[in-house]
Design an enzyme around this catalytic site. Structure first.
Site, PDB file in Angstrom:
ATOM      1  N   GLY A  10       0.804  -1.210   0.000  1.00 22.73           N
ATOM      2  CA  GLY A  10       0.000   0.000   0.000  1.00 22.73           C
ATOM      3  C   GLY A  10       0.841   1.266   0.000  1.00 22.73           C
ATOM      4  N   MET A  11       0.159   2.398  -0.077  1.00 18.88           N
ATOM      5  CA  MET A  11       0.824   3.693  -0.195  1.00 18.88           C
ATOM      6  C   MET A  11       1.754   3.961   0.987  1.00 18.88           C
ATOM      7  SD  MET A  11      -1.068   7.374  -0.803  1.00 18.88           S
ATOM      8  CE  MET A  11      -1.831   7.410   0.830  1.00 18.88           C
ATOM      9  N   LEU A  12       1.282   3.748   2.207  1.00 22.34           N
ATOM     10  CA  LEU A  12       2.105   3.980   3.385  1.00 22.34           C
ATOM     11  C   LEU A  12       3.047   2.820   3.653  1.00 22.34           C
ATOM     12  CD1 LEU A  12       2.858   5.692   5.834  1.00 22.34           C
ATOM     13  CD2 LEU A  12       0.930   4.642   7.068  1.00 22.34           C
ATOM     14  N   ASP A  36      -2.721 -11.948   5.569  1.00 24.99           N
ATOM     15  CA  ASP A  36      -4.057 -11.403   5.805  1.00 24.99           C
ATOM     16  C   ASP A  36      -4.194 -11.200   7.311  1.00 24.99           C
ATOM     17  OD1 ASP A  36      -6.726 -10.890   6.206  1.00 24.99           O
ATOM     18  OD2 ASP A  36      -7.460 -12.621   5.077  1.00 24.99           O
ATOM     19  N   ALA A  60      -4.899  -1.765   6.035  1.00 24.35           N
ATOM     20  CA  ALA A  60      -6.143  -1.084   6.413  1.00 24.35           C
ATOM     21  C   ALA A  60      -7.115  -1.059   5.253  1.00 24.35           C
ATOM     22  CB  ALA A  60      -5.846   0.352   6.861  1.00 24.35           C
ATOM     23  N   THR A  62      -9.088   1.540   3.522  1.00 26.98           N
ATOM     24  CA  THR A  62      -8.947   2.998   3.471  1.00 26.98           C
ATOM     25  C   THR A  62     -10.023   3.688   2.636  1.00 26.98           C
ATOM     26  OG1 THR A  62      -7.417   2.793   1.608  1.00 26.98           O
ATOM     27  CG2 THR A  62      -6.453   2.878   3.822  1.00 26.98           C
ATOM     28  N   TYR A 125     -15.971   4.297   8.630  1.00 22.46           N
ATOM     29  CA  TYR A 125     -14.520   4.174   8.614  1.00 22.46           C
ATOM     30  C   TYR A 125     -13.941   4.544   9.979  1.00 22.46           C
ATOM     31  CZ  TYR A 125      -9.666   5.450   7.596  1.00 22.46           C
ATOM     32  OH  TYR A 125      -8.303   5.569   7.624  1.00 22.46           O
ATOM     33  N   LYS A 129     -11.918   2.060  12.610  1.00 20.85           N
ATOM     34  CA  LYS A 129     -10.554   2.376  13.029  1.00 20.85           C
ATOM     35  C   LYS A 129     -10.474   2.531  14.549  1.00 20.85           C
ATOM     36  CE  LYS A 129      -7.368   3.089  10.736  1.00 20.85           C
ATOM     37  NZ  LYS A 129      -6.295   2.163  10.280  1.00 20.85           N
TER      38      LYS A 129
END
Length: 282
Positions: A10-12, A36, A60, A62, A125, A129
């Site tokens: 992922g991006m982060l 997973d 996550a 997102t 969301y 979280k």
């Protein structure tokens, strides 16, 4: 330090893997296909195989709007998964750094939100979280929960890329003026996550976001200005720009911790990301 990063595609996650390697750590990055985090047995096997000193959870759900329709699915990844991961890490004596969100707050007018402020998420969301935070806090092991905000960076859909794409296609775009927060470049946040992974015994909640604040409208204006894109930004409001999930109006994260996490300004982050994009495309 041996570091395991979940959600590594992922991006982060991918930026965190690179930041840890740049600092000389031994890093294992596992994407969703490799781990997973909703599978307790898979988590235990991964920890047994890799023996990390710390785990940074970047896995996550997102899709904020998608969570409104699929809250049960979002809860599995954002709520159940972090609890399972933190419990297994506690049993393996591995520190957990878990990434959460500013969306656990209701966004009412406020001084910058600090770690002890009461939470009251407005959308699915944020609720899922928050469940993840509760699960990590209750797992009993070494942990740091990092609330971040308005993330953008390479390797995933984000506001900066969306604005640049629209700016290339249109003469003008409409962006809301009544949501204020702290844009945060993943390149800045990733380093802070690795630092927290190193800070054994420094536990609890942390806020980490780009210094300064702006509205989405102001952010868009700055993106076009710094990228040299001739696209006009028209002001609009959340009431006029309706989306499935309610967004907090005021999402500025501050900190009461000493030492807290202080990231560079959101403008510095934007400049760094634009340079990164240019280097990739040139």
């Amino acid at each position: 330090m041996k570091l395991l990063v979940t959600g590594a595609a992922g991006m982060l996650g991918r930026t965190t893997v690179q930041a840890a390697r740049d600092l000389g750590h031994d890093v294992v990055g596992l994407d969703r296909a490799a781990l997973d985090i909703t599978d307790a047995v898979a988590i235990e096997n991964a920890l047994r195989t890799h023996h990390p000193d710390a785990v940074v959870n970047c896995a996550a759900w997102t899709d904020v709007d998608g969570a409104e329709e699929h809250e049960d699915r979002a809860r599995l990844v954002n709520g159940v998964g972090p609890r399972l991961l933190a419990r297994a890490a506690a049993a393996a004596d591995a520190r957990v750094v878990h990434v959460s969100t500013d969306y656990v707050f209701d966004g009412a007018p406020h001084d910058p939100w600090v770690e002890s402020d009461p939470v009251a998420p407005l959308n699915a969301y944020g609720r899922t979280k928050l469940e993840g935070e509760t699960g990590v806090l209750g797992a009993g092991g070494e942990h740091a929960i990092v609330r971040a905000a308005w993330l953008y960076g390479a390797g995933g859909p984000n506001f900066v890329d969306t604005m640049l794409r629209l700016g290339a296609e249109r003469d003008e775009v409409s962006v809301v003026t009544d949501q204020v927060g702290r844009p945060t470049w993943t390149g800045h946040l990733a380093g802070a996550l690795v630092e927290l992974a190193e800070r054994r015994a420094d536990t609890g909640l942390f806020h980490a976001a780009g210094s300064g604040s702006c509205s989405w409208y102001e952010f868009a204006v700055e993106i076009f200005d710094r990228a040299g894109v001739a696209c006009r930004v028209l002001p609009t409001t959340s009431e006029e720009f309706v989306r499935p999930a309610l967004r907090p109006a005021y999402s500025v994260l501050g900190t009461e911790r000493d030492p807290g996490i202080v990231l560079p300004s959101w403008q510095d982050g934007l400049d760094s990301y634009l340079r990164e994009r240019e280097a990739v495309t040139s």
